[in-house]
Design a protein around this motif. Structure first.
Motif, mmCIF file in Angstrom:
data_model
loop_
_atom_site.group_PDB
_atom_site.id
_atom_site.type_symbol
_atom_site.label_atom_id
_atom_site.label_comp_id
_atom_site.label_asym_id
_atom_site.label_seq_id
_atom_site.Cartn_x
_atom_site.Cartn_y
_atom_site.Cartn_z
ATOM 1 N N LYS A 154 42.418 59.880 -14.741
ATOM 2 C CA LYS A 154 41.249 59.227 -14.374
ATOM 3 C C LYS A 154 40.639 60.135 -13.242
ATOM 4 O O LYS A 154 39.199 60.021 -13.406
ATOM 5 N N THR A 155 41.437 61.023 -12.643
ATOM 6 C CA THR A 155 40.791 62.025 -11.828
ATOM 7 C C THR A 155 40.178 63.172 -12.497
ATOM 8 O O THR A 155 39.170 63.510 -12.277
ATOM 9 N N GLN A 160 38.788 62.562 -15.530
ATOM 10 C CA GLN A 160 37.731 62.093 -15.894
ATOM 11 C C GLN A 160 36.607 62.542 -15.573
ATOM 12 O O GLN A 160 35.682 62.517 -15.700
ATOM 13 N N THR A 161 36.734 62.082 -14.480
ATOM 14 C CA THR A 161 35.431 61.707 -13.097
ATOM 15 C C THR A 161 35.192 62.863 -12.703
ATOM 16 O O THR A 161 33.552 63.419 -12.651
ATOM 17 N N ASP A 162 36.532 64.037 -12.561
ATOM 18 C CA ASP A 162 35.565 65.234 -11.608
ATOM 19 C C ASP A 162 34.929 66.065 -12.662
ATOM 20 O O ASP A 162 33.921 66.800 -12.696
ATOM 21 N N ALA A 182 31.523 64.901 -14.059
ATOM 22 C CA ALA A 182 30.805 65.350 -12.811
ATOM 23 C C ALA A 182 29.953 66.647 -12.542
ATOM 24 O O ALA A 182 28.914 66.942 -12.561
ATOM 25 N N THR A 192 36.091 54.746 -2.129
ATOM 26 C CA THR A 192 35.182 55.828 -3.127
ATOM 27 C C THR A 192 33.861 56.622 -2.393
ATOM 28 O O THR A 192 33.078 56.413 -2.092
ATOM 29 N N ASN A 236 31.556 58.349 -2.836
ATOM 30 C CA ASN A 236 30.204 59.787 -4.271
ATOM 31 C C ASN A 236 29.785 60.982 -2.944
ATOM 32 O O ASN A 236 29.773 60.440 -1.755
#
Lengths: 179, 123
Positions: free
Chosen positions: A69-70, A72-74, A77, B91, B93
């Motif tokens: 998940k990290t 995917q997110t990073d 981004a 979280t 951002n």
């Protein structure tokens, strides 16, 4: 298992031959323009997003899912930032031999990952994440950053580097559970 | 008549002295409060920037009651999670801030990036 090892090895060799900075002859390194570097950067990030999607779908291990998940997110981004910057600079990412090699390697790896399940899948996924991040870090440090002409694109690649290194440390930490 | 003026004068002086003393007491009371307020310790505010996948500074030495403000200046989301899950930020951002009031020494990490660690050391 043998197939996976062979694929991992092949993929590592492909990346190594593309990105290896220890090559005695610097001319063997691919020479990339800024639009080509933008393409390589976006593709490399997208590949890891794709691996993460497979892991989230197939794994039930919380460490693997958290890591995926990290990723995917990073990496999404970073793709977002790279795309925004390319638009601002009126640069259209240009596919090239490196992009194509990355995509070819990823196709094989995704096929192998999809053929695994359970512990074998978890081990294959995290082993690949370690190998992939090592290769990408080397590529960013020795090819992409030095060859980038535009200062804003170069700055973005420099900013991305710490996250890749932390991803590698995180992957190595998770990998210890699957030895 | 003269006697009358004397008593009126004496009364006026007494009234003046009374109010004069009262005002003096009031001033000294105010000064005393001001002094007490000034001696109260104002909580400090510490800033921690999350940047380049690190907490900067990674250790804050604070007094209980101080505030620590975390700002995510990085390119990816992060959080601040006490190692025993006694507290955690949502979280954060890029651009987000979050603050906590120090009530004890705490080690914390980012649960999204397990190798990112920091410490609040309470005096």
């Amino acid at each position: 298992m043998k197939t996976l090892k062979t694929t991992l090895l092949t993929f590592a060799i492909i990346l190594f031959s593309i990105f290896n900075s220890n090559s005695a002859n610097a001319q063997e390194k691919p020479q990339l323009t800024d639009p080509e570097i933008a393409s390589v950067a976006v593709t490399a990030n997208q590949i890891d997003v794709d691996y993460a999607a497979i892991a989230i779908k197939k794994s039930s291990n919380k460490d693997i899912i958290n890591f995926a998940k990290t990723m995917q997110t990073d990496h999404l981004a970073v793709i977002g930032m790279a795309t925004k910057l390319a638009e601002k600079l009126h640069v259209t990412p240009k596919s090239n031999a490196v992009t194509q090699s990355l995509l070819d390697g990823a196709k094989k790896m995704k096929s192998d990952l999809n053929s695994k399940s359970g512990k074998a899948f978890n081990k294959a996924y995290i082993d690949n994440e370690v190998a992939y991040h090592k290769s990408v870090i080397q590529a960013v440090e020795t090819i992409l950053i030095p060859q980038t002409k535009n200062s804003e694109l170069k700055d973005l690649l420099i900013k991305v580097l710490p996250s890749l290194k932390v991803h590698l440390e995180h992957a190595l930490m998770v990998q210890k559970n699957f030895k | 008549m003269k006697k009358h003026y004397f008593w009126v004068g004496l009364l006026s002086i007494s009234i003046l002295v009374f109010f004069s003393c009262k005002n003096t007491n009031d001033v000294s009371s105010n000064e005393s409060n001001t002094t007490n307020e000034n001696t109260k310790v104002t909580p400090n505010i510490f800033q921690v920037s999350i940047s380049g996948m690190t907490y900067m500074p990674d250790t804050v030495t604070a007094t209980i009651g101080d505030t620590v403000i975390f700002t995510n200046n990085d390119i990816v989301p992060h959080n601040v999670t006490e190692i025993n899950n006694h507290w955690a930020s949502p979280t954060l951002n890029p651009g987000d801030t979050w603050k906590t009031v120090v009530d004890s020494s705490s080690d914390y990490y980012c649960s999204l990036h397990l190798v990112m660690k920091g410490r609040i050391s309470a005096k």
